[in-house]
Design an enzyme around this catalytic site. Structure first.
Site, PDB file in Angstrom:
ATOM      1  N   CYS A   2       1.043  -1.208   0.059  1.00  0.00           N
ATOM      2  CA  CYS A   2      -0.056   0.005   0.054  1.00  0.00           C
ATOM      3  C   CYS A   2       1.090   1.361   0.063  1.00  0.00           C
ATOM      4  CB  CYS A   2      -0.871   0.161   1.104  1.00  0.00           C
ATOM      5  SG  CYS A   2      -2.261  -1.256   1.275  1.00  0.00           S
ATOM      6  N   ALA A  34      -3.401  -3.144  -2.595  1.00  0.00           N
ATOM      7  CA  ALA A  34      -4.949  -3.330  -2.509  1.00  0.00           C
ATOM      8  C   ALA A  34      -5.878  -2.413  -3.047  1.00  0.00           C
ATOM      9  CB  ALA A  34      -5.362  -3.657  -0.750  1.00  0.00           C
ATOM     10  N   GLN A  76      -5.199  -6.194  -7.011  1.00  0.00           N
ATOM     11  CA  GLN A  76      -5.578  -7.100  -5.915  1.00  0.00           C
ATOM     12  C   GLN A  76      -6.943  -6.290  -5.512  1.00  0.00           C
ATOM     13  OE1 GLN A  76      -3.482  -6.450  -1.762  1.00  0.00           O
ATOM     14  NE2 GLN A  76      -2.840  -8.819  -2.382  1.00  0.00           N
ATOM     15  N   TYR A 159      -8.176  -8.329   6.906  1.00  0.00           N
ATOM     16  CA  TYR A 159      -9.336  -7.791   6.142  1.00  0.00           C
ATOM     17  C   TYR A 159     -10.487  -8.545   6.072  1.00  0.00           C
ATOM     18  CZ  TYR A 159      -5.500  -4.824   5.474  1.00  0.00           C
ATOM     19  OH  TYR A 159      -4.337  -3.731   5.578  1.00  0.00           O
ATOM     20  N   ARG A 207      -5.418 -14.344  -2.091  1.00  0.00           N
ATOM     21  CA  ARG A 207      -4.358 -14.006  -0.985  1.00  0.00           C
ATOM     22  C   ARG A 207      -5.025 -14.462   0.408  1.00  0.00           C
ATOM     23  NH1 ARG A 207       0.213  -9.657   0.648  1.00  0.00           N
ATOM     24  NH2 ARG A 207       1.705 -11.549   0.501  1.00  0.00           N
TER      25      ARG A 207
END
Length: 346
Positions: A2, A34, A76, A159, A207
């Site tokens: 990120c 992400a 992603q 997440y 992932r």
């Protein structure tokens, strides 16, 4: 990795140069950070997003450049769940307040916060889960439109999808909580929807954090069972990671500390895997693939430190590599006379 450098989810020049440099550096595949599938799915205000049609324009530019360097552009897709609405990590960890631009509808499988410094989430109801799935579908369709040739569902690092899988963050008593079969139900709905929305001939990865590193959390045995379910959904590879869902985690970090997980998932679930985690040396990466512990090696921090790592690795391992023509003479160690160089520049 990120970058926390977007405004309203938009990629910009930073992302083009950041990702493009890794493609120039010889990576076989370059994956975005992400990309949030909704505004409330962002970790911070600076997160990359793919939830507005306007996001596609700059993402398409990035995908074109990566592809033009002979690399595979990948994206992603993510929803931060209860780890959303936070300040950037270079600030002291705290919740981003609504008056600062934070969002009130932070959601999770259960009303269980990650820590006292994180927001208290709202438990997702069926309508909320339907919206999340729809957001993933829309993001997947836009990713294909932008020209990405690979999509990965982020179900790791605490997440949203990981939160449903882990009994530490999922304490529901309905059909989405309790047994692994129930905890896996919603992540599989997301994965199934993404696989169905992405072009059939292109790969979709997942992932996965295979352990929470906390007693009573998600176990490797459960992750193997989940990987088998993922394979049945037509997923091509599991990007094997761990942790990120509980601040009590105790991770024995060391060189290649997660490779054994990739090896086990590969052998017992019968699905291709990618190995990650403290892989820094070309010989180390080569050995992982040559011995069948994983099907590929995925680098993050090491590529931040050295974006030309793949080309350097090829040289160290005596393998062919294709330098960009703009760099080739210097890369090959050729000496060019100043007069010739001036003539060429003219």
């Amino acid at each position: 990795m990120c970058q926390y450098s977007s405004v309203d989810g938009f990629a910009d020049e930073w992302h083009l140069v950041h990702l493009g440099t890794r493609a120039v550096g010889g990576a076989g595949c370059v994956m975005t950070e992400a990309a949030a599938v909704s505004p409330e799915g962002r970790i911070t205000l600076g997160d990359l997003g793919i939830y507005e049609p306007e996001h596609v324009v700059e993402l398409a530019r990035i995908a074109r450049f990566i592809r033009g360097q002979g690399s595979v552009p990948a994206i992603q897709l993510a929803h931060a769940g209860r780890k959303a609405s936070m300040v950037a990590p270079w600030e002291e960890t705290r919740t981003l307040l609504p008056e600062e631009g934070g969002w009130e509808n932070v959601v999770a499988p259960s009303a269980v916060r990650y820590s006292e410094k994180y927001p208290m989430p709202q438990e997702l109801d069926c309508a909320g889960m339907d919206k999340v799935v729809a957001d993933f579908v829309q993001a997947t369709e836009m990713a294909a439109e932008a020209g990405f040739l690979l999509a990965e569902v982020h179900a790791a690092h605490g997440y949203l999808a990981h939160e449903f899988l882990s009994p530490l963050s999922n304490v529901r008593t309905d059909e989405y909580g309790g047994t692994l079969e129930n905890r896996a139900r919603f992540p599989l709905e997301i994965i199934r929807a993404v696989r169905g929305a992405f072009p059939e001939q292109l790969p979709v990865w997942v992932r996965l954090s295979v352990t929470d590193w906390v007693e009573g959390g998600l176990s490797v045995d459960e992750a193997v069972s989940f990987a088998k379910l993922v394979k049945a959904e037509g997923i091509d590879l599991i990007d094997v990671s761990s942790g990120g869902n509980d601040p009590r985690q105790q991770i024995p970090i060391g060189a290649g500390y997660q490779v054994a997980f990739a090896d086990r998932i590969r052998r017992e679930a019968g699905i291709a895997t990618g190995a990650v985690g403290m892989i820094t040396d070309p010989a180390q990466a080569d050995q992982i693939v040559r011995t069948g512990q994983a099907d590929m090696v995925l680098l993050a921090r090491e590529l931040l430190r050295d974006p030309y790592w793949p080309l350097r690795a090829a040289d160290e391992l005596h393998q062919p590599a294709s330098w960009p023509k703009q760099y080739e003479r210097a890369a090959r160690g050729k000496v060019v006379r100043r007069e010739a160089l001036v003539h060429e520049e003219d």
